[in-house]
Design a protein around this motif. Structure first.
Motif, PDB file in Angstrom:
ATOM      1  N   CYS A 205       0.833  -1.214   0.000  1.00 40.26           N
ATOM      2  CA  CYS A 205       0.000   0.000   0.000  1.00 40.26           C
ATOM      3  C   CYS A 205       0.862   1.256   0.000  1.00 40.26           C
ATOM      4  O   CYS A 205       0.564   2.235  -0.703  1.00 40.26           O
ATOM      5  N   GLY A 206       1.925   1.235   0.786  1.00 33.77           N
ATOM      6  CA  GLY A 206       2.809   2.389   0.853  1.00 33.77           C
ATOM      7  C   GLY A 206       3.472   2.682  -0.485  1.00 33.77           C
ATOM      8  O   GLY A 206       3.570   3.839  -0.910  1.00 33.77           O
ATOM      9  N   VAL A 207       3.935   1.644  -1.166  1.00 32.87           N
ATOM     10  CA  VAL A 207       4.569   1.818  -2.474  1.00 32.87           C
ATOM     11  C   VAL A 207       3.571   2.399  -3.470  1.00 32.87           C
ATOM     12  O   VAL A 207       3.877   3.354  -4.207  1.00 32.87           O
ATOM     13  N   ALA A 208       2.363   1.850  -3.519  1.00 34.14           N
ATOM     14  CA  ALA A 208       1.345   2.315  -4.465  1.00 34.14           C
ATOM     15  C   ALA A 208       0.971   3.776  -4.204  1.00 34.14           C
ATOM     16  O   ALA A 208       0.859   4.585  -5.139  1.00 34.14           O
ATOM     17  N   ALA A 209       0.787   4.145  -2.941  1.00 34.12           N
ATOM     18  CA  ALA A 209       0.395   5.510  -2.598  1.00 34.12           C
ATOM     19  C   ALA A 209       1.504   6.505  -2.904  1.00 34.12           C
ATOM     20  O   ALA A 209       1.244   7.619  -3.369  1.00 34.12           O
ATOM     21  N   THR A 210       2.750   6.116  -2.665  1.00 36.87           N
ATOM     22  CA  THR A 210       3.880   6.999  -2.927  1.00 36.87           C
ATOM     23  C   THR A 210       3.955   7.356  -4.410  1.00 36.87           C
ATOM     24  O   THR A 210       4.091   8.530  -4.781  1.00 36.87           O
ATOM     25  N   VAL A 211       3.856   6.352  -5.252  1.00 36.66           N
ATOM     26  CA  VAL A 211       3.912   6.581  -6.696  1.00 36.66           C
ATOM     27  C   VAL A 211       2.716   7.411  -7.163  1.00 36.66           C
ATOM     28  O   VAL A 211       2.860   8.375  -7.927  1.00 36.66           O
ATOM     29  N   ALA A 212       1.521   7.069  -6.695  1.00 35.79           N
ATOM     30  CA  ALA A 212       0.311   7.747  -7.145  1.00 35.79           C
ATOM     31  C   ALA A 212       0.314   9.221  -6.774  1.00 35.79           C
ATOM     32  O   ALA A 212       0.010  10.086  -7.607  1.00 35.79           O
ATOM     33  N   GLN A 213       0.645   9.559  -5.534  1.00 33.43           N
ATOM     34  CA  GLN A 213       0.589  10.959  -5.133  1.00 33.43           C
ATOM     35  C   GLN A 213       1.660  11.788  -5.833  1.00 33.43           C
ATOM     36  O   GLN A 213       1.453  12.961  -6.147  1.00 33.43           O
ATOM     37  N   HIS A 214       2.815  11.191  -6.101  1.00 32.77           N
ATOM     38  CA  HIS A 214       3.875  11.933  -6.784  1.00 32.77           C
ATOM     39  C   HIS A 214       3.496  12.228  -8.232  1.00 32.77           C
ATOM     40  O   HIS A 214       3.785  13.302  -8.758  1.00 32.77           O
ATOM     41  N   VAL A 215       2.813  11.289  -8.881  1.00 38.03           N
ATOM     42  CA  VAL A 215       2.451  11.461 -10.291  1.00 38.03           C
ATOM     43  C   VAL A 215       1.217  12.347 -10.462  1.00 38.03           C
ATOM     44  O   VAL A 215       1.164  13.191 -11.356  1.00 38.03           O
ATOM     45  N   LEU A 216       0.216  12.188  -9.590  1.00 35.41           N
ATOM     46  CA  LEU A 216      -1.067  12.848  -9.788  1.00 35.41           C
ATOM     47  C   LEU A 216      -1.167  14.237  -9.177  1.00 35.41           C
ATOM     48  O   LEU A 216      -1.967  15.057  -9.632  1.00 35.41           O
ATOM     49  N   TYR A 217      -0.373  14.520  -8.145  1.00 37.28           N
ATOM     50  CA  TYR A 217      -0.497  15.811  -7.471  1.00 37.28           C
ATOM     51  C   TYR A 217       0.024  16.936  -8.365  1.00 37.28           C
ATOM     52  O   TYR A 217       1.121  16.864  -8.920  1.00 37.28           O
ATOM     53  N   ASP A 218      -0.769  17.990  -8.521  1.00 34.91           N
ATOM     54  CA  ASP A 218      -0.392  19.152  -9.329  1.00 34.91           C
ATOM     55  C   ASP A 218       0.236  20.201  -8.423  1.00 34.91           C
ATOM     56  O   ASP A 218      -0.461  20.849  -7.640  1.00 34.91           O
ATOM     57  N   ALA A 219       1.560  20.365  -8.538  1.00 34.74           N
ATOM     58  CA  ALA A 219       2.284  21.282  -7.657  1.00 34.74           C
ATOM     59  C   ALA A 219       2.343  22.702  -8.195  1.00 34.74           C
ATOM     60  O   ALA A 219       2.944  23.578  -7.579  1.00 34.74           O
ATOM     61  N   SER A 220       1.704  22.977  -9.350  1.00 36.86           N
ATOM     62  CA  SER A 220       1.867  24.287  -9.993  1.00 36.86           C
ATOM     63  C   SER A 220       1.291  25.428  -9.175  1.00 36.86           C
ATOM     64  O   SER A 220       1.713  26.575  -9.314  1.00 36.86           O
ATOM     65  N   GLU A 221       0.320  25.117  -8.314  1.00 38.51           N
ATOM     66  CA  GLU A 221      -0.302  26.187  -7.533  1.00 38.51           C
ATOM     67  C   GLU A 221       0.030  26.104  -6.054  1.00 38.51           C
ATOM     68  O   GLU A 221      -0.654  26.704  -5.224  1.00 38.51           O
ATOM     69  N   ASP A 222       1.056  25.354  -5.698  1.00 39.68           N
ATOM     70  CA  ASP A 222       1.510  25.350  -4.308  1.00 39.68           C
ATOM     71  C   ASP A 222       1.899  26.758  -3.905  1.00 39.68           C
ATOM     72  O   ASP A 222       2.603  27.461  -4.635  1.00 39.68           O
ATOM     73  N   SER A 223       1.441  27.180  -2.754  1.00 44.30           N
ATOM     74  CA  SER A 223       1.861  28.492  -2.227  1.00 44.30           C
ATOM     75  C   SER A 223       2.977  28.247  -1.226  1.00 44.30           C
ATOM     76  O   SER A 223       2.811  27.481  -0.281  1.00 44.30           O
ATOM     77  N   LEU A 224       4.111  28.897  -1.441  1.00 44.51           N
ATOM     78  CA  LEU A 224       5.287  28.658  -0.612  1.00 44.51           C
ATOM     79  C   LEU A 224       5.479  29.792   0.384  1.00 44.51           C
ATOM     80  O   LEU A 224       5.339  30.971   0.057  1.00 44.51           O
ATOM     81  N   GLY A 225       5.835  29.446   1.587  1.00 41.45           N
ATOM     82  CA  GLY A 225       6.110  30.446   2.615  1.00 41.45           C
ATOM     83  C   GLY A 225       7.593  30.707   2.722  1.00 41.45           C
ATOM     84  O   GLY A 225       8.394  30.325   1.871  1.00 41.45           O
ATOM     85  N   LYS A 226       7.991  31.342   3.797  1.00 43.34           N
ATOM     86  CA  LYS A 226       9.399  31.677   3.991  1.00 43.34           C
ATOM     87  C   LYS A 226      10.192  30.463   4.423  1.00 43.34           C
ATOM     88  O   LYS A 226       9.650  29.459   4.860  1.00 43.34           O
ATOM     89  N   SER A 227      11.489  30.542   4.324  1.00 42.73           N
ATOM     90  CA  SER A 227      12.359  29.441   4.714  1.00 42.73           C
ATOM     91  C   SER A 227      12.470  29.366   6.229  1.00 42.73           C
ATOM     92  O   SER A 227      12.189  30.325   6.941  1.00 42.73           O
ATOM     93  N   PHE A 228      12.896  28.230   6.713  1.00 48.69           N
ATOM     94  CA  PHE A 228      13.067  28.017   8.146  1.00 48.69           C
ATOM     95  C   PHE A 228      14.282  28.777   8.644  1.00 48.69           C
ATOM     96  O   PHE A 228      15.346  28.727   8.046  1.00 48.69           O
ATOM     97  N   GLU A 229      14.115  29.507   9.730  1.00 51.57           N
ATOM     98  CA  GLU A 229      15.164  30.392  10.207  1.00 51.57           C
ATOM     99  C   GLU A 229      15.688  30.025  11.579  1.00 51.57           C
ATOM    100  O   GLU A 229      16.297  30.848  12.253  1.00 51.57           O
ATOM    101  N   GLY A 230      15.463  28.789  12.020  1.00 47.33           N
ATOM    102  CA  GLY A 230      16.040  28.347  13.277  1.00 47.33           C
ATOM    103  C   GLY A 230      15.049  28.319  14.418  1.00 47.33           C
ATOM    104  O   GLY A 230      13.850  28.538  14.259  1.00 47.33           O
ATOM    105  N   VAL A 231      15.582  28.050  15.625  1.00 49.09           N
ATOM    106  CA  VAL A 231      14.736  27.903  16.811  1.00 49.09           C
ATOM    107  C   VAL A 231      13.956  29.179  17.098  1.00 49.09           C
ATOM    108  O   VAL A 231      12.817  29.147  17.559  1.00 49.09           O
TER     109      VAL A 231
END
Length: 448
Positions: A205-231
């Motif tokens: 199940c893990g193998v199937a889900a990993t492949v499916a989400q990587h292929v089907l997910y559309d990352a073009s509209e991901d909204s990105l925030g700022k980078s991690f700046e420490g504690v």
């Protein structure tokens, strides 16, 4: 995210998707949740019994639960930060690979057995701890990413339904997983033999889900925030947590502490303490297989109740739905430990337990609703960082009470440690959390 309408402007699934808030990426996320929930629930709920047979004591099993709490506390914040910075697709794929490897390590625990290292012998159950750090990666590292996807895909006044759509798919895994496990255990000659088959199915199940989400997910509209700046950034994010979350966080922590004290022992109560199997309808199930059926009953009630309660929350507000879930969390340990050793009574009790999930979509909406668009992962990660950090010692405390044999006199009565005390104390802590939420919990303004 886009709705993927047909070229003529008509989408035959539009009404269904409108009702369940199933935008494309929420749908992909939901299917991934289904697969990983299937894998995790067919395995994780049986891990304490697996450890017991591999030689672990009640104290070690309780420690396993606390390590799981530690992982749940540590993983979500960096997972949310990775999601906000690098995007949900990359984050979820990496976390999925790690989780799949974890199921494989659990499988190897019984195959390899105890290992001599120098003058020390590493018991077989120690490998279960190693697998835990990997298996919880998608579930805990990916928590912020999953919240962020729903946050950026669904209108604010539809958040409860957006989370309900993902939760229904996730809970289908919770339903099917234990039933698959029950079937495999029922046909196996012994628990470990059947559980090894269950773990192999989880890896698939893990193998199937990993492949499916990587292929089907559309990352073009991901909204990105700022980078991690420490504690310092962690502290800033905790300080910036919306005010409406603080009473919820206190109550949720108390309720989850209560549940954490005894959660890992539910399977052992059924298989060992009560030792109840099932006979009827042409079936004769051992207690371990019957436990999987009970989890299936629990999830049927959860799935049936989740969407109607979320729809009601759009009119009545989120707080009543959250309070319902909290109250079931609080009371279930007490009613379970004092239940008679009767198969139908256990069916009824686990059906009641399913109602604790009815308020979960509203709970998630109440957490992420006040967050800014590009900070959904961070707010979620901060919330769970605090809650899960405080809950870390709960299972170890519950394991100590469950496995101890000491007794003290209190007001002329003898108070003994053991399963009854562990489960009773858990319910008391949970009831305090419910009362606090009813008194001080606040509503998300989109639902007022």
């Amino acid at each position: 995210m886009g709705t993927d309408r047909a070229s003529d402007g008509v989408d035959l699934l539009d009404a269904f998707r409108q009702f369940f808030a199933l935008e494309r990426d929420v749908l992909v996320l939901s299917l991934s949740m289904l697969a990983f929930s299937l894998a995790f629930q067919m395995t994780s709920r049986y891990i304490p019994e697996y450890m017991r047979i591999l030689g672990a004591s009640a104290g070690v099993i309780g420690l396993y639960g606390s390590v799981g709490n530690l992982i749940s506390a540590v993983y979500p914040y960096p997972g949310g930060a990775v999601s906000d910075r690098l995007g949900s697709r990359f984050a979820l794929t990496a976390f999925a690979v790690l989780a799949t490897l974890g199921f494989g390590v659990w499988y190897l625990a019984a195959v390899v057995g105890s290992v001599a290292v120098g003058g020390l012998t590493v018991p077989a159950w120690a490998f279960v701890f190693v697998g835990l750090f990997l298996a919880q990666a998608w579930k805990s590292f990916g928590l912020g990413a999953t919240f962020a996807i729903v946050k950026q895909s669904v209108p604010p006044d539809r958040l409860a339904m957006g989370f309900a759509s993902t939760e229904v798919f996730r809970r289908l895994g919770f339903l099917v997983g234990p039933l698959v496990a029950a079937g495999l255990l029922a046909v196996a000659p012994a628990f470990v033999d059947g559980f090894q088959l269950v773990l192999l199915v989880a890896v698939a199940c893990g193998v199937a889900a990993t492949v499916a989400q990587h292929v089907l997910y559309d990352a073009s509209e991901d909204s990105l925030g700022k980078s991690f700046e420490g504690v310092g950034q962690v502290i800033d994010d905790l300080r910036a947590m919306p005010e409406t979350l603080r009473p919820l966080l206190v109550a949720d922590t108390l309720v989850r502490f209560a549940n954490g004290m005894v959660y890992v022992f539910f399977v052992i109560v059924v298989t060992d303490f009560l030792a109840v199997g099932f006979t009827g309808f042409g079936f004769d199930l051992r207690p371990d297989a019957f436990f999987g059926v009970l989890l299936g009953v629990e999830m049927v009630v959860a799935i049936i109740s989740m969407v109607p309660v979320s729809k009601l929350a759009e009119n009545a507000g989120l707080k009543p739905a959250v309070a319902l879930g909290f109250s079931v969390y609080a009371l279930f340990p007490l009613v379970l430990i004092y239940a008679p050793a009767d198969q139908w009574m256990l069916v009824a009790l686990f059906a009641y337990s399913g109602l604790r999930f009815a308020g979960l979509p509203a709970h998630k909406a109440l957490i992420v609703g006040p967050a800014e668009r590009d900070a959904g992962g961070r707010v979620t990660g901060s919330y769970y960082l605090v809650r899960n950090t405080l809950v870390i010692p709960s299972a170890a405390l519950g394991g100590w009470l469950y496995g101890s044999s000491w007794a003290v006199d209190v007001a002329g009565r003898t108070l003994r440690a053991g399963p009854e005390l562990a489960f009773g104390v858990a319910s008391v802590v949970g009831v305090v959390g419910v009362a606090y939420f009813l008194l001080f919990g606040e509503e998300f303004e989109a639902y007022e």
